[in-house]
Design an enzyme around this catalytic site. Structure first.
Site, PDB file in Angstrom:
ATOM      1  N   GLY A 164      52.310  -3.619  46.006  1.00  0.00           N
ATOM      2  CA  GLY A 164      51.662  -3.215  47.253  1.00  0.00           C
ATOM      3  C   GLY A 164      51.842  -1.733  47.558  1.00  0.00           C
ATOM      4  O   GLY A 164      51.763  -1.316  48.700  1.00  0.00           O
ATOM      5  N   GLY A 165      52.062  -0.943  46.511  1.00  0.00           N
ATOM      6  CA  GLY A 165      52.145   0.501  46.705  1.00  0.00           C
ATOM      7  C   GLY A 165      53.438   0.985  47.355  1.00  0.00           C
ATOM      8  O   GLY A 165      53.559   2.165  47.674  1.00  0.00           O
ATOM      9  N   LYS A 201      53.800  10.631  34.951  1.00  0.00           N
ATOM     10  CA  LYS A 201      52.928  11.771  35.250  1.00  0.00           C
ATOM     11  C   LYS A 201      52.053  11.336  36.422  1.00  0.00           C
ATOM     12  O   LYS A 201      51.533  10.222  36.444  1.00  0.00           O
ATOM     13  CB  LYS A 201      52.063  12.046  34.016  1.00  0.00           C
ATOM     14  CG  LYS A 201      50.996  13.071  34.216  1.00  0.00           C
ATOM     15  CD  LYS A 201      51.441  14.412  33.646  1.00  0.00           C
ATOM     16  CE  LYS A 201      50.561  15.519  34.172  1.00  0.00           C
ATOM     17  NZ  LYS A 201      51.340  16.678  34.662  1.00  0.00           N
ATOM     18  N   LEU A 203      48.718  11.453  38.211  1.00  0.00           N
ATOM     19  CA  LEU A 203      47.343  11.827  37.866  1.00  0.00           C
ATOM     20  C   LEU A 203      46.616  12.255  39.141  1.00  0.00           C
ATOM     21  O   LEU A 203      46.691  11.576  40.160  1.00  0.00           O
ATOM     22  CB  LEU A 203      46.641  10.653  37.186  1.00  0.00           C
ATOM     23  CG  LEU A 203      47.326  10.166  35.892  1.00  0.00           C
ATOM     24  CD1 LEU A 203      46.728   8.861  35.409  1.00  0.00           C
ATOM     25  CD2 LEU A 203      47.217  11.222  34.799  1.00  0.00           C
ATOM     26  N   GLU A 287      49.783  -1.484  35.354  1.00  0.00           N
ATOM     27  CA  GLU A 287      50.471  -2.771  35.470  1.00  0.00           C
ATOM     28  C   GLU A 287      49.543  -3.910  35.080  1.00  0.00           C
ATOM     29  O   GLU A 287      48.338  -3.731  34.946  1.00  0.00           O
ATOM     30  CB  GLU A 287      51.009  -2.994  36.896  1.00  0.00           C
ATOM     31  CG  GLU A 287      49.956  -3.189  37.954  1.00  0.00           C
ATOM     32  CD  GLU A 287      50.539  -3.703  39.283  1.00  0.00           C
ATOM     33  OE1 GLU A 287      51.675  -4.214  39.308  1.00  0.00           O
ATOM     34  OE2 GLU A 287      49.836  -3.610  40.298  1.00  0.00           O
ATOM     35  N   ASN A 289      48.632  -7.905  36.305  1.00  0.00           N
ATOM     36  CA  ASN A 289      48.820  -9.004  37.253  1.00  0.00           C
ATOM     37  C   ASN A 289      48.522 -10.310  36.540  1.00  0.00           C
ATOM     38  O   ASN A 289      47.436 -10.494  35.987  1.00  0.00           O
ATOM     39  CB  ASN A 289      47.904  -8.833  38.464  1.00  0.00           C
ATOM     40  CG  ASN A 289      48.297  -7.616  39.280  1.00  0.00           C
ATOM     41  OD1 ASN A 289      49.481  -7.378  39.515  1.00  0.00           O
ATOM     42  ND2 ASN A 289      47.330  -6.829  39.679  1.00  0.00           N
ATOM     43  N   ARG A 291      47.743 -13.332  37.293  1.00  0.00           N
ATOM     44  CA  ARG A 291      47.210 -14.304  38.263  1.00  0.00           C
ATOM     45  C   ARG A 291      45.753 -13.981  38.544  1.00  0.00           C
ATOM     46  O   ARG A 291      45.230 -12.973  38.068  1.00  0.00           O
ATOM     47  CB  ARG A 291      48.005 -14.195  39.564  1.00  0.00           C
ATOM     48  CG  ARG A 291      47.984 -12.769  40.081  1.00  0.00           C
ATOM     49  CD  ARG A 291      48.458 -12.628  41.498  1.00  0.00           C
ATOM     50  NE  ARG A 291      48.714 -11.226  41.837  1.00  0.00           N
ATOM     51  CZ  ARG A 291      47.794 -10.375  42.262  1.00  0.00           C
ATOM     52  NH1 ARG A 291      46.531 -10.747  42.392  1.00  0.00           N
ATOM     53  NH2 ARG A 291      48.110  -9.126  42.539  1.00  0.00           N
ATOM     54  N   VAL A 294      42.149 -10.974  44.056  1.00  0.00           N
ATOM     55  CA  VAL A 294      41.244 -11.058  45.213  1.00  0.00           C
ATOM     56  C   VAL A 294      39.805 -10.753  44.779  1.00  0.00           C
ATOM     57  O   VAL A 294      38.858 -11.421  45.187  1.00  0.00           O
ATOM     58  CB  VAL A 294      41.685 -10.048  46.304  1.00  0.00           C
ATOM     59  CG1 VAL A 294      40.711 -10.031  47.468  1.00  0.00           C
ATOM     60  CG2 VAL A 294      43.096 -10.342  46.784  1.00  0.00           C
ATOM     61  N   ARG A 337      36.205  -5.975  51.390  1.00  0.00           N
ATOM     62  CA  ARG A 337      37.197  -6.864  51.995  1.00  0.00           C
ATOM     63  C   ARG A 337      37.116  -6.769  53.515  1.00  0.00           C
ATOM     64  O   ARG A 337      37.348  -5.696  54.086  1.00  0.00           O
ATOM     65  CB  ARG A 337      38.603  -6.478  51.549  1.00  0.00           C
ATOM     66  CG  ARG A 337      38.798  -6.612  50.047  1.00  0.00           C
ATOM     67  CD  ARG A 337      40.263  -6.483  49.717  1.00  0.00           C
ATOM     68  NE  ARG A 337      40.465  -6.423  48.274  1.00  0.00           N
ATOM     69  CZ  ARG A 337      41.653  -6.537  47.684  1.00  0.00           C
ATOM     70  NH1 ARG A 337      42.729  -6.711  48.429  1.00  0.00           N
ATOM     71  NH2 ARG A 337      41.763  -6.484  46.383  1.00  0.00           N
TER      72      ARG A 337
END
Ligand code: ADP
Length: 448
Positions: A164-165, A201, A203, A287, A289, A291, A294, A337
């Protein structure tokens, strides 16, 4: 095939999974907190079980309660949706030990992708390109300075356990690096109970491009193309596109095949998303995920493949229903969303929906679990619906999205719909000219 699937989630995704089960002729069990007794997924399921009080830790994250619900109803599989227990390897293990199938990858695959340093190492071993950075955790002041010099400024310090950042800090020069390193560590400790951080790094103008993959755990795996999720606020996706304004079909197939090959090597089972930053024609893994995401409907729309149906099929031991050659891409799809939030401050806006009129018509899909008179509880994520629009070209899709956003009415609470009414008229958006920082800059410069 399964007889009865328990859906360990709520909101639009619980309904999405329930619909797939119904189409497959599988009985459904909804679980819910006391705050969700009137929720649509509860109303439409064949059976429902209350699993605890409103707080997610006592209900949707309460493993003993969910295990008891499996036992009482005789469910033979659990679909975790996204969020909550969907990436909890322990939950997957416990279910397996109780002869209940977890509709998702193996606990081992969840584990290796859950920790970001291990995920990055795995990606390198599998031949997936990664962002240049530290080989593992950065453990001391001296190491932080040394690593940053090797990578070159600006650098980004990220939590190993991140999500979630949170726990992310940028250092523009050597003067900032120690402060960034120690604040990232304390944020990570507070948010995840783990202060391990690593360095990458930073970006400057990347797009966020992700590859949807599906495997059957029997060595078969395919990619279902890419999604562009660059429009983000606080590292949270707001607007997602498939068909991509930037990625040419050859580029999509190149990165897609790298990902599918990696999943074949792992013998990965179920749906997964491999996320990249994309800058100057290069992809950099950030990364994976393990699963459903959304934003999966945009991929469904341009491929015609029902991802949840495939997840259930492969979890029950069947092979993937398609080969890579059978995966075809048509047109363009965009998802926005709809959150129960103030469109200017983004403060949550729970409450009762007094009038609800979803958009419809050609090329429009609405995934939501709300209805007129529904009271949005204050305890959970503010996502209340997703508007997904299709067009043969991106232009057609944008025209249709503008029409659909204008048509959508949700009264009684504040939503992010007015934000989309503005975005859909912005020249940069219409031209597909945006990177992951565009939306934050736009929001800072255009206070309404
Ligand atoms: P989380 O799991 O917290 O969501 P991610 O690694 O997926 O963390 O990163 C979330 C977002 O942060 C990305 O979509 C991107 O906007 C930004 N980000 C991550 N890594 C970098 C990087 N090396 N350079 C610039 N931005 C980054």
């Amino acid at each position: 095939m399964f007889q009865k699937v328990l859906i360990a989630n709520r909101g639009e995704i619980a309904l999405r999974i329930l619909r797939a089960c119904k189409e497959l002729g599988i009985q459904t069990v909804a679980v819910h907190s006391t705050a969700d007794a009137n929720a649509m997924h509860v109303r439409l399921a064949d059976e429902s079980v209350c699993i605890g009080p409103p707080a997610a830790k006592d209900s949707y994250l309460n493993i003993p309660s969910i295990m008891a619900a499996c036992e009482i109803t005789g469910a033979d599989a659990v679909h975790p949706g996204y969020g909550f227990l969907s990436e909890n390897a322990r939950f997957a293990k416990i279910l397996t030990e109780h002869n209940v199938t977890f509709i998702g990858p193996s606990a081992h695959h969840i584990e290796i992708m859950g920790d970001k340093i291990t995920a990055k190492k795995t990606a390198v071993e599998l031949g997936i390109p990664v962002v240049p950075g530290s080989a593992g955790a950065v453990e001391s002041d001296e190491e932080a300075i040394k690593t940053a010099r090797e990578i070159g400024y600006p650098v980004l310090i990220k939590a190993t356990a991140g999500g979630g950042g949170r726990g992310m800090k940028v250092a523009l020069t050597e003067a900032d690096v120690l402060i960034a390193w120690s604040t990232a560590r304390s944020e990570a400790k507070a948010a995840f109970g783990n202060d391990s951080v690593y360095m990458e790094k930073y970006l400057g103008k990347p797009r966020h491009i992700e590859v949807q993959v599906m495997g059957d755990g029997q060595g078969n795996a395919v990619h279902l193309g890419v999604r562009d999720c660059s429009l983000q606020r606080r590292h949270q996706k707001v607007w997602e596109e498939a068909g991509g304004p930037t990625i040419a079909p050859e580029e999509r197939d190149r990165i897609g095949e790298i990902c599918a090959a990696a999943m074949r090597k792992l013998s990965y089972s179920g749906a997964g998303t491999i996320e990249f930053l994309y800058e100057n024609g290069e992809f950099y893994f950030i990364e994976m995920n393990t699963r459903l995401q959304v934003e999966h409907p945009v991929t469904e729309r341009i491929t015609g493949i029902d991802i949840v149906y495939e997840q259930i099929r492969v979890a029950s031991g069947e092979k993937l229903s398609m080969t890579q050659e059978q995966v075809q891409f048509y047109g363009h799809a965009i998802e926005v969303r709809i959150n129960a939030e103030d469109p200017q401050t983004f403060a949550p806006s729970p409450g009762t929906i007094t009038f609800y009129h979803p958009a419809g018509g050609v090329g429009v899909r609405v995934d939501s679990a709300v209805y007129q008179g529904y009271k949005i509880p204050p305890y959970y994520d503010s996502l209340i619906g997703k508007l997904i629009v299709y067009g043969r070209t991106r232009d057609e899709c944008l025209h249709r999205l503008r029409r659909a956003v204008d048509e959508f009415v949700i009264d009684g609470i504040k939503t992010t719909l007015p934000l989309f009414q503005r975005l859909i008229r912005e020249p940069d958006i219409l031209a597909g000219n945006y990177d992951i920082h565009w939306l934050e800059k736009y929001l800072a410069e255009n206070k309404v």
